[in-house]
Design a protein around this motif. Structure first.
Motif, short mmCIF file in Angstrom:
data_model
loop_
_atom_site.label_atom_id
_atom_site.label_comp_id
_atom_site.label_asym_id
_atom_site.label_seq_id
_atom_site.Cartn_x
_atom_site.Cartn_y
_atom_site.Cartn_z
N HIS A 122 3.42 10.59 -21.47
CA HIS A 122 2.99 8.50 -21.07
C HIS A 122 2.04 8.74 -20.15
O HIS A 122 1.62 9.68 -19.39
N GLU A 123 1.37 7.57 -20.26
CA GLU A 123 0.18 7.93 -18.67
C GLU A 123 0.57 6.71 -18.38
O GLU A 123 1.31 5.75 -18.52
N VAL A 124 0.44 7.77 -16.65
CA VAL A 124 0.95 6.88 -15.31
C VAL A 124 0.06 6.56 -14.95
O VAL A 124 -0.83 7.27 -13.95
N ALA A 125 -0.67 4.82 -13.98
CA ALA A 125 -1.29 4.24 -13.97
C ALA A 125 -0.82 3.69 -12.63
O ALA A 125 0.33 3.19 -12.36
N SER A 126 -1.63 3.07 -12.10
CA SER A 126 -1.51 2.46 -10.86
C SER A 126 -1.58 0.62 -11.25
O SER A 126 -2.27 0.08 -12.42
N HIS A 127 -0.84 -0.36 -10.91
CA HIS A 127 -0.93 -1.93 -10.61
C HIS A 127 -0.88 -2.69 -8.96
O HIS A 127 -0.63 -3.26 -9.25
N THR A 128 -1.60 -1.20 -8.42
CA THR A 128 -1.67 -2.01 -7.03
C THR A 128 -0.58 -1.77 -6.50
O THR A 128 0.11 -1.23 -7.09
N TRP A 129 -1.02 -1.67 -5.04
CA TRP A 129 0.24 -1.66 -3.95
C TRP A 129 1.49 -2.24 -3.73
O TRP A 129 2.32 -2.34 -4.07
N ASP A 130 1.31 -3.76 -3.59
CA ASP A 130 1.57 -4.55 -3.16
C ASP A 130 1.75 -6.02 -3.89
O ASP A 130 1.38 -6.95 -3.17
N HIS A 131 0.55 -6.07 -4.77
CA HIS A 131 0.26 -6.67 -6.37
C HIS A 131 -0.20 -7.65 -5.52
O HIS A 131 -0.12 -9.11 -6.01
N LYS A 132 -1.26 -7.68 -4.67
CA LYS A 132 -1.96 -8.55 -3.55
C LYS A 132 -3.22 -9.05 -4.49
O LYS A 132 -3.22 -8.23 -5.58
N ILE A 133 -3.17 -10.16 -4.58
CA ILE A 133 -4.70 -10.80 -5.59
C ILE A 133 -5.59 -10.33 -4.81
O ILE A 133 -6.18 -10.53 -4.34
N LEU A 134 -6.64 -9.67 -5.54
CA LEU A 134 -7.35 -8.74 -5.41
C LEU A 134 -9.03 -9.51 -4.58
O LEU A 134 -9.24 -9.23 -4.09
N THR A 135 -9.22 -10.89 -4.92
CA THR A 135 -9.76 -11.27 -5.37
C THR A 135 -9.99 -12.50 -4.19
O THR A 135 -10.85 -12.66 -3.44
N ASP A 136 -8.48 -12.23 -3.42
CA ASP A 136 -8.12 -12.95 -2.21
C ASP A 136 -8.30 -12.31 -1.19
O ASP A 136 -8.38 -13.10 0.30
N ILE A 137 -8.81 -11.16 -0.88
CA ILE A 137 -8.38 -10.04 0.37
C ILE A 137 -9.21 -9.29 0.50
O ILE A 137 -10.40 -9.29 -0.48
N ASP A 138 -9.36 -8.72 2.16
CA ASP A 138 -10.79 -8.60 2.18
C ASP A 138 -11.12 -6.66 1.70
O ASP A 138 -9.99 -6.09 0.88
N ASP A 139 -12.66 -6.28 1.91
CA ASP A 139 -12.50 -4.67 0.69
C ASP A 139 -11.54 -3.94 1.39
O ASP A 139 -10.75 -3.15 0.82
N ALA A 140 -11.24 -3.97 2.78
CA ALA A 140 -9.61 -2.86 3.79
C ALA A 140 -8.72 -2.87 2.75
O ALA A 140 -8.57 -2.06 2.15
N LEU A 141 -8.56 -4.17 3.01
CA LEU A 141 -7.09 -4.41 2.03
C LEU A 141 -7.44 -3.80 0.46
O LEU A 141 -6.06 -3.48 -0.12
N ILE A 142 -8.48 -4.40 -0.07
CA ILE A 142 -8.69 -3.86 -1.81
C ILE A 142 -8.25 -2.23 -1.97
O ILE A 142 -7.81 -2.05 -2.93
N ARG A 143 -9.20 -1.68 -0.15
CA ARG A 143 -9.54 -0.31 -1.19
C ARG A 143 -7.22 0.33 -0.67
O ARG A 143 -7.19 1.30 -1.64
N GLU A 144 -7.24 -0.12 0.09
CA GLU A 144 -5.90 0.28 0.37
C GLU A 144 -4.88 -0.29 -0.85
O GLU A 144 -3.55 0.92 -1.22
#
Length: 265
Positions: A122-144
């Protein structure tokens, strides 16, 4: 007949109405521009092989050529969970590969399931770490949000994810720019059973089957108890309709998803 003053008043009214319409249109454009983005369909990726070594293209097709076959990709978000082992058993029994977009501490809680997903093709991919809405957070948090699940998955499987699904599908061009720097392509979907709203497995199965078309990307969640029991019926009915199940990378082959781009059927 209208007097000169009446004509002037009508002209002014028309001008103000046009100006208001223009302002409203500009506002709409500005708001939509904040979250606007372009997407590429699987067929577009297969057609554009400029970034694929033609000599090695055949190897990337695997056993299915989606330029000819009626392909569909089955994807699961937010796992692994206590239901994932049974799901993997079903997929193995029915010889169906899937793509898993994994989430935060679930990776740490079920490390052997993550390894098994990779081991069984199977292909293993990411759904982000903490399910934060990416358009609502700053760049540092997006990178995290990008880096932490990729680090965890790579540690378990030896392979760093190249695909990511943004929480709630909410993204924009700026998120894409940051995803490109992390080597990630964003994968959206065309089919959703909204299995987060119901545990009715028959309803989940029906919603998926009714919506699926060629090159579709099906979104399900293996964290809900009604979802996994629906999967055998989904597979059997779609196979009966002539569909072939593939991972997202197989759906794109012989093309390849490019970091920073957003893909949706």
């Amino acid at each position: 007949m209208p007097t000169a003053i009446q004509k002037m008043r009508k002209t002014r009214a028309a001008f103000h109405a046009a100006a208001a319409l223009f302002t409203a249109g500009a506002l709409t454009f500005g708001l939509s521009g904040c979250t606007s983005y372009d997407t590429t369909a699987p067929s577009g990726v297969r057609a554009d092989r400029s970034h694929t070594d033609a000599k090695n293209a055949g190897a990337s097709l695997g056993t299915v050529d989606c330029r000819k076959a009626k392909c569909v990709a089955l994807t699961f978000d937010a796992g692994p969970s206590e239901h994932s082992a049974r799901l993997l058993d079903i997929l193995k029994e029915k010889h169906v590969p899937a793509t898993f977009f994994l989430l935060k501490n679930h990776i740490a809680k079920y490390p052997e399931l993550v390894r098994r997903m990779e081991r069984e093709g199977h292909e293993v991919a990411s759904h982000t770490w903490d399910h934060k809405i990416l358009t609502d957070i700053d760049d540092a948090l997006i990178r995290e949000e990008f880096e932490r699940p990729d680090d965890a998955i790579e540690k378990l499987t030896g392979k760093r994810p190249t695909l990511m699904r943004p929480p709630q599908g909410r993204t924009n061009n700026h998120v894409s720019e940051l995803a490109e720097k992390e080597g990630l392509a964003q994968i959206l979907w065309s089919v959703t059973a909204k299995d987060y709203t119901t545990n009715d497995s028959a309803l989940i199965r029906k919603r998926v089957v009714d919506q699926t078309k060629r090159d579709g990307i099906i979104l399900l969640h293996d964290i809900y108890k009604g979802t996994v029991p629906a999967v055998p019926g989904v597979i059997d009915e779609l196979k009966a309709k002539g569909y072939v199940f593939v991972t997202v990378p197989q759906l794109f082959a012989p093309g390849k998803a490019e970091p920073g781009k957003i893909y949706r059927p």
